[in-house]
Design a protein around this motif. Structure first.
Motif, short mmCIF file in Angstrom:
data_model
loop_
_atom_site.label_atom_id
_atom_site.label_comp_id
_atom_site.label_asym_id
_atom_site.label_seq_id
_atom_site.Cartn_x
_atom_site.Cartn_y
_atom_site.Cartn_z
N THR B 359 32.57 28.62 -23.30
CA THR B 359 32.42 27.17 -23.55
C THR B 359 32.64 26.68 -22.27
O THR B 359 31.71 25.75 -21.71
CB THR B 359 33.35 26.38 -24.37
OG1 THR B 359 34.64 26.52 -24.13
CG2 THR B 359 33.43 27.25 -25.99
N LEU B 363 29.83 24.24 -19.84
CA LEU B 363 30.23 22.68 -19.56
C LEU B 363 30.32 22.59 -18.05
O LEU B 363 29.95 21.53 -17.76
CB LEU B 363 31.66 22.54 -19.98
CG LEU B 363 31.75 22.51 -21.52
CD1 LEU B 363 33.37 22.34 -21.90
CD2 LEU B 363 30.76 21.30 -22.37
N VAL B 403 28.67 13.72 -22.89
CA VAL B 403 28.72 14.96 -23.82
C VAL B 403 29.52 15.99 -22.96
O VAL B 403 30.57 16.46 -23.51
CB VAL B 403 27.45 15.46 -24.57
CG1 VAL B 403 27.64 16.72 -25.29
CG2 VAL B 403 27.08 14.37 -25.29
N LEU B 404 29.15 16.27 -21.74
CA LEU B 404 29.71 17.50 -21.26
C LEU B 404 31.26 17.16 -20.95
O LEU B 404 32.09 17.88 -21.00
CB LEU B 404 28.95 17.72 -19.98
CG LEU B 404 27.62 18.50 -20.21
CD1 LEU B 404 26.85 18.51 -18.96
CD2 LEU B 404 27.65 19.67 -20.87
N ALA B 407 33.36 17.24 -23.94
CA ALA B 407 33.73 18.37 -24.13
C ALA B 407 34.62 19.22 -23.33
O ALA B 407 35.65 19.65 -23.90
CB ALA B 407 32.39 19.21 -24.26
N THR B 414 32.88 19.01 -30.26
CA THR B 414 32.23 19.87 -29.18
C THR B 414 32.79 21.14 -29.18
O THR B 414 33.92 21.44 -29.78
CB THR B 414 32.55 18.92 -27.98
OG1 THR B 414 33.97 18.93 -27.64
CG2 THR B 414 31.72 17.79 -28.05
N THR B 415 32.49 21.83 -28.42
CA THR B 415 32.88 23.33 -28.19
C THR B 415 34.25 23.43 -27.65
O THR B 415 35.32 24.21 -27.62
CB THR B 415 32.19 24.45 -27.51
OG1 THR B 415 31.44 23.75 -26.41
CG2 THR B 415 30.90 24.94 -28.39
N VAL B 525 23.90 21.29 -23.13
CA VAL B 525 24.25 20.24 -24.33
C VAL B 525 24.20 20.85 -25.79
O VAL B 525 24.79 20.71 -26.80
CB VAL B 525 23.53 19.10 -24.21
CG1 VAL B 525 24.00 18.01 -25.23
CG2 VAL B 525 24.09 18.22 -22.71
N THR B 528 26.77 23.10 -26.42
CA THR B 528 28.11 22.54 -26.67
C THR B 528 28.10 21.84 -28.06
O THR B 528 29.34 22.05 -28.88
CB THR B 528 28.33 21.38 -25.69
OG1 THR B 528 28.07 22.00 -24.34
CG2 THR B 528 29.55 20.76 -25.64
N LEU B 529 27.30 21.27 -28.55
CA LEU B 529 27.25 20.26 -29.94
C LEU B 529 27.00 21.31 -30.98
O LEU B 529 27.60 21.38 -31.99
CB LEU B 529 26.11 19.40 -29.71
CG LEU B 529 26.43 18.23 -28.67
CD1 LEU B 529 25.17 16.99 -28.77
CD2 LEU B 529 27.65 17.58 -29.01
N GLY B 532 29.77 23.29 -31.49
CA GLY B 532 30.94 22.48 -31.73
C GLY B 532 31.12 21.85 -33.06
O GLY B 532 32.21 21.93 -33.73
#
Lengths: 101, 549
Positions: B359, B363, B403-404, B407, B414-415, B525, B528-529, B532
């Protein structure tokens, strides 16, 4: 007359220490560079000594790898130094101080 | 030259005839992902030197993504092979194809698919296009792959250098910026220093155990009870120091902020993900599988390093006014979290660390790509002040960055949340309660500086950046710390003035985001989402990170 392996190991440890201390106290990049070479050669001496003591060829082969890597590192390192100091006078680490730290 | 070649050849023939060195059978499928990267790299170099006109950087980026996908496929084939037929060793037991190694092959391939996309826009903008970035990235990636699958300390050393030497060049390849060369020099001197320490550690370990092969070292240590072997413990300590330098663990982190700040931003993102992936892969394998019998000795040392890394990374990041330095310290904090899994030294801990690295890589790649885009031409404007009002100027870019960052802070859905959860869970199940508590505490501190940046981007709608552009390069810490309230007041004052300025000149702080970078960011992203919200596939994948001994 043969010399005990521990003498070689002690010499290697001393060389390694000189390299570490030299790298930490000297400010000239080229001298710092030589100190790294000294450390690598201390490791080589240790490898060879143990290879003799253990009667195993593996340690001696490792030395060749370390030598090749050291050569590659020198090429890149000198390239970086030349690239930086083409526009400067001396090769002193403290001259590169655009960033803090 | 020919003379020495002839001598070498005759020596080799002599050795072979005497049976001194047996040539190993090389199983090329076991190292296929690495070979794809190196072969692809050679093709890129050849094409770039043979083409009559310089090719656009996007062409090389596309080719690199293709090479990354090819090695990803090869890695997944190996992964299937391992899960069907079990792990195996190859090339005279120097290469270890097990679940753990193959996961890192997949991770490195993924990084090599995303990183070129994220770099293309930057390289074009700065006018340093050409094949260099991509070629160096591919070499570095093959080094990381060898580190993850190496089963011999000498191969780990070689792989470490194959990983690191291109990174030194990447740090300095933007020859137009002075700080880039300085970063390269600092990274090189300290990197070579740590390599020398590492190789001396290998020599001592070899002397104490009689082998550099990880399996043979483990077997030797299982047979012989080591009570007070100074040489072995010294070797172990030096190995740990060498690794700690590479993964930027405190107290061996001092190069990180300067190198991350000075390097061209896409190179920073790449080295932050690749060096950590490769470094941690070898660190986990060496300590968990090779020295399990000395666990009582190295676990306390890792404990101390993990605590220092977590705390210093989070606390020092708080007072940074440069986004790249802030992210550098935050990556030190992340390294501390990965160390939690190593300190636990259980299957669960290793899986947690692998999940975290998966992850984290996306990121950090995405974050530095946004920083690169916002920094604008010249790659020098990375003050926090520059991010004020980004949410109004460029909502998509700001939301991506938010978002990043969230996370990285470990926000739910998120992850990053699951990554932190699994390593802390592993630490708790290994009874490292204090360490888990410290980790959670630093996560809270870290959340503060991530959220501060997010607030900064979205806080003051209606205020334009051009009026402050001159002072934007290095927002002072006091200025940034009291951001939300000061921003609100300033909005009232500045709004009428800003309206005038906006009419007078177009907003220069709108930064161009090339479609390549946008595509890469969408990938970051999305992973990540998606993972997540639905982490199970990635968790199952990480739990296949079994190490063979």
């Amino acid at each position: 007359m043969s010399i005990d392996a521990s003498w070689y190991l002690t010499l290697a440890a001393a060389l390694f220490t000189i390299g570490v201390v030299g790298l930490l106290v000297r400010r000239n990049v080229l001298v710092m560079f030589m100190c790294i070479e000294l450390m690598l050669n201390a490791a080589n001496l240790t490898f060879v000594t143990y290879a003799r003591a253990l009667d195993d060829v593996g340690g001696q082969v490792a030395v060749f790898f370390v030598l090749v890597v050291a050569a590659a590192e020198v090429v890149v390192g000198l390239g970086i130094i030349v690239a930086i100091f083409r526009r400067k006078v001396g090769a002193t680490a403290d001259d590169a101080h655009v960033m803090k730290g | 030259m020919t003379g020495s070649t002839a001598i070498l050849a005759s020596m080799a023939a002599h050795l072979l005839a005497a049976g001194g060195i047996a040539m190993p059978r090389i199983d090329y499928t076991a190292i296929l992902p690495e070979l794809i990267l190196l072969g692809g790299m050679l093709v890129l170099v050849l094409v770039s030197s043979l083409s009559p006109r310089p090719l656009p950087t996007e062409a090389y980026a596309t080719a690199t993504v293709g090479i990354g996908i090819a090695s990803l496929v090869a890695s997944l084939v190996l992964w299937r092979d391992v899960s069907d037929h079990g792990p195996f060793t190859a090339v005279a037991r120097a290469v270890n194809v097990d679940g753990f190694g193959v996961l890192f092959l997949v991770l490195v391939s993924c990084i090599l698919v995303v990183a070129p996309l994220l770099a293309a826009g930057h390289l074009r903008r700065e006018g340093v296009g050409g094949c260099e970035y991509y070629v160096l990235a591919l070499i570095s990636g093959s080094g990381a792959m060898f580190m993850a699958t190496a089963n011999d300390l000498v191969l780990i050393f070689l792989a470490l250098e194959i990983l690191s030497i291109p990174l030194y060049i990447l740090a300095g390849f933007d020859h137009l910026r002075e700080s880039s060369g300085e970063a390269a020099m600092k990274y090189f001197v300290l990197g070579a220093f740590s390599s020398a320490i590492f190789v001396y550690g290998i020599a001592l370990t070899y002397g104490a155990t009689g082998s550099t092969n990880l399996a043979q070292i483990a077997a030797f240590l299982a047979r012989n009870v080591v009570t007070s072997d100074g040489v072995l413990l010294g070797g172990l300590a030096l190995l740990l120091v060498g690794f700690a330098f590479k993964v930027a663990a405190v107290p061996f982190h001092m190069w990180t902020p300067d190198v991350y700040q000075g390097s061209p931003t896409p190179a920073t993102g790449f080295m932050a993900s690749m060096a950590k992936a490769g470094g941690f892969a070898a660190l986990l394998r060496v300590f968990v599988t090779t020295f399990p019998t000395l666990r009582g000795t190295w676990q306390p040392a890792i404990w101390v390093i993990a605590v220092l890394t977590l705390v210093l990374g989070a606390v020092v990041a708080l007072v940074q006014s440069d986004v790249k330095r802030m992210l550098a310290y935050s990556s030190i904090n992340h390294a501390g979290f990965v160390l939690l899994g190593l300190q636990a030294a259980t299957a669960r801990g290793v899986a947690g660390s692998v999940f975290y690295l998966f992850t984290y890589s996306f990121l950090v790649l995405g974050s530095f790509a946004v920083v690169s885009a916002v920094g604008g031409k010249g790659d020098e404007r990375h003050g926090l002040e520059r991010y004020r009002g980004l949410g109004r100027r460029q909502p998509a870019l700001a939301v991506t960055f938010a978002v990043l960052l969230l996370a990285q802070a470990g926000a739910p859905f998120t992850t990053g949340f699951f990554a932190k959860f699994y390593v802390v869970e592993a630490a708790v199940s290994a009874h490292s309660y204090a360490l888990a508590a410290v980790a959670m505490g630093t996560a809270a501190v870290a959340a503060f500086f991530y959220l501060r940046l997010v607030f900064l981007m979205f806080s003051d709608v209606g205020r334009t950046i051009p009026t402050h552009e001159g002072a934007a390069t290095g927002g002072t810490p006091t200025d940034t710390l009291e951001m939300p309230s000061a921003g609100g007041v300033a909005t009232l004052v500045a709004a009428p003035v800003a309206a005038l300025v906006e009419v007078a000149e177009p907003d220069p702080a709108i930064v161009a985001v090339s479609p390549w970078v946008a595509a890469g960011l969408v990938l970051c992203v999305a992973t990540t989402l998606v993972f997540g919200v639905w982490p199970q596939p990635l968790v199952d994948f990480a739990h296949q990170a079994t190490l063979i001994i």
